[in-house]
Scaffold this motif. Structure first.
Motif, PDB file in Angstrom:
ATOM      1  N   ALA A   1      -6.664 -60.272 -63.104  1.00 18.67           N
ATOM      2  CA  ALA A   1      -6.396 -61.587 -62.511  1.00 18.67           C
ATOM      3  C   ALA A   1      -5.007 -61.622 -61.893  1.00 18.67           C
ATOM      4  CB  ALA A   1      -6.535 -62.677 -63.564  1.00 18.67           C
ATOM      5  N   ALA A   2      -4.043 -61.001 -62.561  1.00 13.89           N
ATOM      6  CA  ALA A   2      -2.667 -60.986 -62.046  1.00 13.89           C
ATOM      7  C   ALA A   2      -2.587 -60.234 -60.723  1.00 13.89           C
ATOM      8  CB  ALA A   2      -1.732 -60.356 -63.073  1.00 13.89           C
ATOM      9  N   VAL A   3      -3.256 -59.103 -60.637  1.00  9.00           N
ATOM     10  CA  VAL A   3      -3.260 -58.324 -59.398  1.00  9.00           C
ATOM     11  C   VAL A   3      -3.892 -59.137 -58.268  1.00  9.00           C
ATOM     12  CG1 VAL A   3      -4.207 -56.281 -58.259  1.00  9.00           C
ATOM     13  CG2 VAL A   3      -3.213 -56.082 -60.551  1.00  9.00           C
ATOM     14  N   ALA A   4      -5.023 -59.779 -58.557  1.00  7.96           N
ATOM     15  CA  ALA A   4      -5.699 -60.593 -57.539  1.00  7.96           C
ATOM     16  C   ALA A   4      -4.821 -61.763 -57.102  1.00  7.96           C
ATOM     17  CB  ALA A   4      -7.035 -61.099 -58.085  1.00  7.96           C
ATOM     18  N   LEU A   5      -4.168 -62.403 -58.056  1.00  3.93           N
ATOM     19  CA  LEU A   5      -3.300 -63.540 -57.745  1.00  3.93           C
ATOM     20  C   LEU A   5      -2.118 -63.101 -56.887  1.00  3.93           C
ATOM     21  CD1 LEU A   5      -2.954 -66.592 -58.474  1.00  3.93           C
ATOM     22  CD2 LEU A   5      -1.499 -65.851 -60.364  1.00  3.93           C
ATOM     23  N   ALA A   6      -1.529 -61.966 -57.220  1.00  7.55           N
ATOM     24  CA  ALA A   6      -0.397 -61.453 -56.450  1.00  7.55           C
ATOM     25  C   ALA A   6      -0.800 -61.152 -55.009  1.00  7.55           C
ATOM     26  CB  ALA A   6       0.159 -60.206 -57.122  1.00  7.55           C
ATOM     27  N   ARG A   7      -1.968 -60.573 -54.838  1.00  6.06           N
ATOM     28  CA  ARG A   7      -2.431 -60.265 -53.480  1.00  6.06           C
ATOM     29  C   ARG A   7      -2.777 -61.526 -52.704  1.00  6.06           C
ATOM     30  NH1 ARG A   7      -6.302 -54.883 -54.419  1.00  6.06           N
ATOM     31  NH2 ARG A   7      -4.583 -53.480 -55.044  1.00  6.06           N
ATOM     32  N   ASP A   8      -3.436 -62.476 -53.361  1.00  6.17           N
ATOM     33  CA  ASP A   8      -3.850 -63.706 -52.677  1.00  6.17           C
ATOM     34  C   ASP A   8      -2.651 -64.533 -52.222  1.00  6.17           C
ATOM     35  OD1 ASP A   8      -6.489 -63.064 -53.021  1.00  6.17           O
ATOM     36  OD2 ASP A   8      -6.819 -64.421 -54.713  1.00  6.17           O
ATOM     37  N   HIS A   9      -1.577 -64.514 -53.008  1.00  3.55           N
ATOM     38  CA  HIS A   9      -0.423 -65.366 -52.702  1.00  3.55           C
ATOM     39  C   HIS A   9       0.797 -64.575 -52.221  1.00  3.55           C
ATOM     40  CE1 HIS A   9      -2.161 -69.169 -54.140  1.00  3.55           C
ATOM     41  NE2 HIS A   9      -2.792 -68.419 -55.018  1.00  3.55           N
ATOM     42  N   ALA A  10       0.626 -63.272 -52.035  1.00  2.00           N
ATOM     43  CA  ALA A  10       1.711 -62.415 -51.545  1.00  2.00           C
ATOM     44  C   ALA A  10       2.992 -62.636 -52.347  1.00  2.00           C
ATOM     45  CB  ALA A  10       1.956 -62.661 -50.053  1.00  2.00           C
TER      46      ALA A  10
ATOM     47  N   PRO B   1       5.443 -69.637 -53.936  1.00  2.00           N
ATOM     48  CA  PRO B   1       6.443 -69.099 -54.859  1.00  2.00           C
ATOM     49  C   PRO B   1       6.657 -67.610 -54.649  1.00  2.00           C
ATOM     50  CG  PRO B   1       4.366 -69.474 -55.992  1.00  2.00           C
ATOM     51  CD  PRO B   1       4.226 -70.088 -54.627  1.00  2.00           C
ATOM     52  N   THR B   2       7.854 -67.158 -54.947  1.00  2.00           N
ATOM     53  CA  THR B   2       8.187 -65.736 -54.867  1.00  2.00           C
ATOM     54  C   THR B   2       7.640 -64.987 -56.073  1.00  2.00           C
ATOM     55  OG1 THR B   2      10.258 -66.414 -53.812  1.00  2.00           O
ATOM     56  CG2 THR B   2      10.107 -64.114 -54.547  1.00  2.00           C
ATOM     57  N   VAL B   3       7.705 -65.647 -57.227  1.00  2.00           N
ATOM     58  CA  VAL B   3       7.235 -65.071 -58.493  1.00  2.00           C
ATOM     59  C   VAL B   3       6.482 -66.144 -59.261  1.00  2.00           C
ATOM     60  CG1 VAL B   3       7.882 -63.954 -60.678  1.00  2.00           C
ATOM     61  CG2 VAL B   3       9.268 -63.563 -58.617  1.00  2.00           C
TER      62      VAL B   3
ATOM     63  N   ASP C   1      15.220 -59.566 -51.836  1.00  2.00           N
ATOM     64  CA  ASP C   1      14.372 -58.673 -51.051  1.00  2.00           C
ATOM     65  C   ASP C   1      13.547 -57.733 -51.926  1.00  2.00           C
ATOM     66  OD1 ASP C   1      16.757 -57.482 -51.897  1.00  2.00           O
ATOM     67  OD2 ASP C   1      16.715 -55.991 -50.296  1.00  2.00           O
ATOM     68  N   ARG C   2      13.837 -57.723 -53.241  1.00  2.00           N
ATOM     69  CA  ARG C   2      13.116 -56.857 -54.175  1.00  2.00           C
ATOM     70  C   ARG C   2      12.726 -57.635 -55.427  1.00  2.00           C
ATOM     71  NH1 ARG C   2      17.529 -52.434 -54.411  1.00  2.00           N
ATOM     72  NH2 ARG C   2      18.543 -53.656 -52.799  1.00  2.00           N
ATOM     73  N   PRO C   3      11.884 -58.657 -55.261  1.00  2.00           N
ATOM     74  CA  PRO C   3      11.555 -59.499 -56.410  1.00  2.00           C
ATOM     75  C   PRO C   3      10.791 -58.777 -57.507  1.00  2.00           C
ATOM     76  CG  PRO C   3      10.162 -60.047 -54.524  1.00  2.00           C
ATOM     77  CD  PRO C   3      11.237 -59.127 -54.017  1.00  2.00           C
ATOM     78  N   PHE C   4      10.049 -57.728 -57.159  1.00  2.00           N
ATOM     79  CA  PHE C   4       9.338 -56.961 -58.192  1.00  2.00           C
ATOM     80  C   PHE C   4      10.342 -56.292 -59.130  1.00  2.00           C
ATOM     81  CE2 PHE C   4       7.595 -53.034 -59.871  1.00  2.00           C
ATOM     82  CZ  PHE C   4       6.352 -53.414 -60.352  1.00  2.00           C
ATOM     83  N   ASP C   5      11.289 -55.554 -58.567  1.00  3.10           N
ATOM     84  CA  ASP C   5      12.290 -54.862 -59.382  1.00  3.10           C
ATOM     85  C   ASP C   5      13.130 -55.860 -60.189  1.00  3.10           C
ATOM     86  OD1 ASP C   5      11.471 -52.418 -58.358  1.00  3.10           O
ATOM     87  OD2 ASP C   5      12.953 -52.451 -56.741  1.00  3.10           O
ATOM     88  N   ALA C   6      13.470 -56.986 -59.573  1.00  7.57           N
ATOM     89  CA  ALA C   6      14.293 -57.981 -60.251  1.00  7.57           C
ATOM     90  C   ALA C   6      13.551 -58.607 -61.427  1.00  7.57           C
ATOM     91  CB  ALA C   6      14.724 -59.064 -59.265  1.00  7.57           C
ATOM     92  N   THR C   7      12.271 -58.880 -61.237  1.00  7.48           N
ATOM     93  CA  THR C   7      11.467 -59.460 -62.316  1.00  7.48           C
ATOM     94  C   THR C   7      11.337 -58.481 -63.475  1.00  7.48           C
ATOM     95  OG1 THR C   7      10.224 -60.825 -60.738  1.00  7.48           O
ATOM     96  CG2 THR C   7       9.225 -60.468 -62.893  1.00  7.48           C
TER      97      THR C   7
ATOM     98  N   VAL D   1       4.967 -61.861 -56.542  1.00  4.31           N
ATOM     99  CA  VAL D   1       5.001 -61.084 -57.782  1.00  4.31           C
ATOM    100  C   VAL D   1       4.435 -61.944 -58.895  1.00  4.31           C
ATOM    101  CG1 VAL D   1       6.526 -60.023 -59.503  1.00  4.31           C
ATOM    102  CG2 VAL D   1       6.989 -59.725 -57.051  1.00  4.31           C
ATOM    103  N   VAL D   2       3.637 -61.349 -59.768  1.00  9.30           N
ATOM    104  CA  VAL D   2       3.077 -62.065 -60.915  1.00  9.30           C
ATOM    105  C   VAL D   2       3.516 -61.349 -62.190  1.00  9.30           C
ATOM    106  CG1 VAL D   2       0.984 -62.804 -62.111  1.00  9.30           C
ATOM    107  CG2 VAL D   2       1.104 -62.930 -59.613  1.00  9.30           C
ATOM    108  N   ALA D   3       4.063 -62.101 -63.127  1.00  5.15           N
ATOM    109  CA  ALA D   3       4.478 -61.564 -64.418  1.00  5.15           C
ATOM    110  C   ALA D   3       3.660 -62.225 -65.514  1.00  5.15           C
ATOM    111  CB  ALA D   3       5.962 -61.814 -64.652  1.00  5.15           C
ATOM    112  N   VAL D   4       2.955 -61.403 -66.274  1.00 10.86           N
ATOM    113  CA  VAL D   4       2.201 -61.871 -67.436  1.00 10.86           C
ATOM    114  C   VAL D   4       2.994 -61.472 -68.667  1.00 10.86           C
ATOM    115  CG1 VAL D   4      -0.016 -61.854 -68.630  1.00 10.86           C
ATOM    116  CG2 VAL D   4       0.064 -61.360 -66.171  1.00 10.86           C
TER     117      VAL D   4
END
Length: 265
Positions: free
Chosen positions: A150-159, A115-117, A210-216, A161-164
């Motif tokens: 946990a969110a930071v670890a999950l984002a890194r493991d799956h490359a 997933p992207t996010v 191309d910018r899923p972090f900003d979009a989320t 964006v994670v939104a809590v």
């Protein structure tokens, strides 16, 4: 280059992206209405016989496992595979994935499709990393702050964006993180608003793949501002719901930028 939430909202409304939502029975109506009010074009296509084909023509895909079944899961996997093959962004909402072995296994399969996010409450995000959570069904028993590591670890493991999301939201790509403030305590008292937020994230990511972090961040900021403003004249959850849709529809990009409360974490 970084766009403001208002700039991404403006781009989303101009493009009116077609977003495929494989979501639960409870959320279908409100999620579609939230997307229409905000300025996107929703499609609730989940049948395995067409989910993959539709994902290839949609601008983005969202998957929510709220009312999971084998038939729904088959459609989810077909759509996620097709989206990945086409380079289309897709968003995963792992609703109560820790509640049963079946749900847990389903999310494991979906996570493997990249997933992207990932958007979930604190308990859901914590449980995805194996951390002990206090979730009860679809409700989070944990505060956002407790899920941030946990969110930071999950984002890194799956490359990804994670939104809590919760009383305060947290968004991370594993290296950059922000908090989003706002919203209303009436929002958890309206069924499926969280599921609708996942759909809205799909609409925003569709125009900034191309910018899923900003979009989320932009999607969560819009939700928070609209919720905060709708609550000003609501008498309770019943009157809040239509006021919230109205505020999503009337919220201008300029007002979003002026009122969004996005702070570095």
């Amino acid at each position: 280059m970084t766009d403001t939430p208002g700039q991404i909202l403006s781009a989303m409304r101009q493009k009116n992206p077609l977003v495929q939502n494989i979501t639960n029975f409870v959320a279908m109506n409100i999620a579609a209405n939230v997307m229409l009010a905000a300025g996107a074009s929703p499609a609730m296509v989940h049948a395995k016989e067409e989910a993959g084909d539709f994902a290839r023509i949609a601008a983005a895909l969202t998957i929510n496992i709220g009312t999971l079944s084998p038939y729904f899961l088959s459609g989810m996997k077909e759509a996620a595979k097709a989206a990945s093959e086409e380079g289309k962004p897709w968003i995963l909402d792992p609703v109560a994935h820790f509640a049963t072995p079946y749900r847990s296994a389903a999310v494991t399969e979906l996570l493997a499709l990249k997933p992207t996010v990932i958007r979930g409450n604190a308990s859901e995000i914590m449980a995805l990393t194996g951390a002990q959570s206090r979730g009860q069904g679809v409700d989070s028993g944990d505060k956002t702050e407790k899920a941030e590591d946990a969110a930071v670890a999950l984002a890194r493991d799956h490359a990804c964006v994670v939104a809590v999301t919760g009383e305060m939201d947290f968004v991370t790509n594993g290296f950059r993180s922000v908090h989003i403030l706002g919203g209303s305590d009436l929002m958890p008292r309206v069924t499926a608003l969280g599921c609708s937020l996942t759909a809205l994230v799909g609409a925003f990511v569709a125009v900034r793949p191309d910018r899923p972090f900003d979009a989320t961040v932009a999607a969560l900021a819009m939700f928070a501002v609209a919720g905060e403003e709708a609550a000003l004249t609501a008498n309770g959850p019943g009157s809040f719901s239509p006021l919230f849709l109205d505020r999503l529809a009337s919220l201008s990009p300029e007002t979003l930028d002026a009122k969004a409360k996005v702070v570095a974490a």
